[in-house]
Design an enzyme around this catalytic site. Structure first.
Site, short mmCIF file in Angstrom:
data_model
loop_
_atom_site.label_atom_id
_atom_site.label_comp_id
_atom_site.label_asym_id
_atom_site.label_seq_id
_atom_site.Cartn_x
_atom_site.Cartn_y
_atom_site.Cartn_z
N ASP A 144 -4.58 -12.65 3.80
CA ASP A 144 -5.77 -12.17 4.48
C ASP A 144 -7.07 -12.44 3.72
O ASP A 144 -8.14 -12.02 4.15
CB ASP A 144 -5.65 -10.67 4.82
CG ASP A 144 -5.03 -9.86 3.70
OD1 ASP A 144 -4.88 -10.40 2.59
OD2 ASP A 144 -4.69 -8.69 3.94
N ASP A 167 -2.73 -10.86 -2.22
CA ASP A 167 -3.27 -10.32 -0.97
C ASP A 167 -4.75 -9.96 -1.21
O ASP A 167 -5.14 -9.61 -2.32
CB ASP A 167 -2.48 -9.07 -0.57
CG ASP A 167 -2.82 -8.54 0.81
OD1 ASP A 167 -2.08 -8.85 1.75
OD2 ASP A 167 -3.84 -7.82 0.94
N HIS A 212 0.81 -1.23 0.00
CA HIS A 212 0.00 0.00 0.00
C HIS A 212 0.85 1.28 0.00
O HIS A 212 0.32 2.36 -0.25
CB HIS A 212 -0.92 0.04 1.23
CG HIS A 212 -1.96 -1.05 1.25
ND1 HIS A 212 -2.83 -1.24 0.20
CD2 HIS A 212 -2.26 -1.99 2.18
CE1 HIS A 212 -3.64 -2.27 0.50
NE2 HIS A 212 -3.30 -2.74 1.69
ZN LIG Z 1 -4.18 -7.17 2.81
#
Ligand SMILES: [Zn+2]
Length: 319
Positions: free
Chosen positions: A256, A167, A130
């Site tokens: 996740d 992810d 990110h």
């Molecule tokens: Zn993530």
């Protein structure tokens, strides 16, 4: 000279020194748990191991503005507990640990390029996908995958770099770095941005100018699981890679999307990560000479994170 191990892991106890305080999901126990789980496996003794090194400033600046480096360093030295947003918790050691996290990718690439490793999985924190040029975002400070991509491109001349990201969240920082470049490709499978952090990663975000086509976003609806993930991997992901012909492949490996992980509405099983590992290893062998670097990103549900990473490692070893 004997062949290097099938897989080399890079990790470092100093990654535990990035203290995110209480009640933060990106915590040191994630890594401790992953490593202690791997240690209990039959394959553990066959793996190679290596320490990290701090990423040189030059390579951090290949992905980030120097202003962000100064701002981050100043924040930790002045005793702040977060930067820009309370998501981005820091402590006095966080700047140093983030340079070690980014440095793992550089060390990995050196090992592979010098014939001392066949493929590398960096078990690092803080994560990176990110982080943007001039700011931290979503627990990420330096964009580990982008720093590694720049190193591969500029230091070893592997121009065409693919980052594949599984992810559960879209890697906005990688997309922002690659979206105007013809020689960098970002493919991401993530939960649909209408429902998920950080709100980017729509299918029609495909890149700009000469970078048109360098972004392939494959969002999944909440509730999607193994079948949908594997269909994308074996369909559009492989088609794009076959057509694009990368020189090397980096995987942003986040866990996740597991059904037990409350950070997303995806419903992956533990076992699917073994298949993902098999597929990315096979793709790297088929299309880019086996040059494969996996970087740990998210994965926060401690009851399943260890077994999820273990499954992915099994997949990487299955060639
Ligand atoms: Zn993530």
């Amino acid at each position: 000279m004997p062949l290097p191990p099938k897989l080399t892991l890079i990790s470092d106890s100093r990654f535990l020194h990035h203290d995110t305080g209480i009640d933060h999901p990106e915590l040191p126990a994630r890594l401790q748990l992953i490593l202690s789980n791997l240690e209990q496996n039959d394959f553990f003794s066959s793996l190679g191991f290596h320490d990290t090194r701090p990423a040189e400033r030059k390579w951090l600046m290949a992905a980030h503005d120097e202003g962000w480096l100064f701002r981050f360093e100043e924040a930790v030295l002045s005793g702040k507990t977060s930067v820009d947003h309370t998501d981005n918790q820091i402590c006095y050691e966080s700047y140093e640990v983030a340079t070690l996290s980014a440095g793992a990718g550089l060390t990995a690439i050196d090992l592979m390029e010098q014939g001392q490793a066949r493929q590398v999985f960096c078990l690092v924190r803080p994560p990176g996908h990110h982080a943007e040029r001039n700011r931290p975002f979503g627990f990420c400070f330096f964009n580990n995958c982008v720093v590694a991509a720049r190193y591969w491109q500029q230091h070893y001349g592997r121009q065409r770099i693919l980052v594949f990201d599984f992810d559960a969240h879209h890697g906005n920082g990688i997309q922002a770095a690659f979206e105007r470049e013809a020689d960098s490709l970002y493919i991401s499978i993530h939960e649909h941005p209408s429902f998920s952090y950080p709100g980017t990663g729509y299918k029609d975000e495909t890149g700009f100018g000469e970078g048109r086509g360098s972004i392939l976003n494959l969002p999944l609806s909440p509730g999607a699981g193994d079948e949908q993930l594997l269909a994308l991997l074996r369909g559009p992901v492989e088609e794009k890679i076959a057509q694009w012909q990368p020189d090397a492949m980096i995987v942003a490996a986040g866990f996740d999307g597991h059904r037990a992980d409350e950070m997303s509405g995806l419903l992956y099983s533990t076992g699917v990560y073994e298949k993902v590992g098999q597929v990315v290893r096979a793709l790297s062998n088929r299309y880019c000479g086996g040059r494969l670097l996996s970087m740990l990103e998210g994965g926060y549900e401690l009851t399943v994170l260890g077994e999820s990473v273990e499954a992915y490692v099994r997949g990487l070893l299955a060639e």
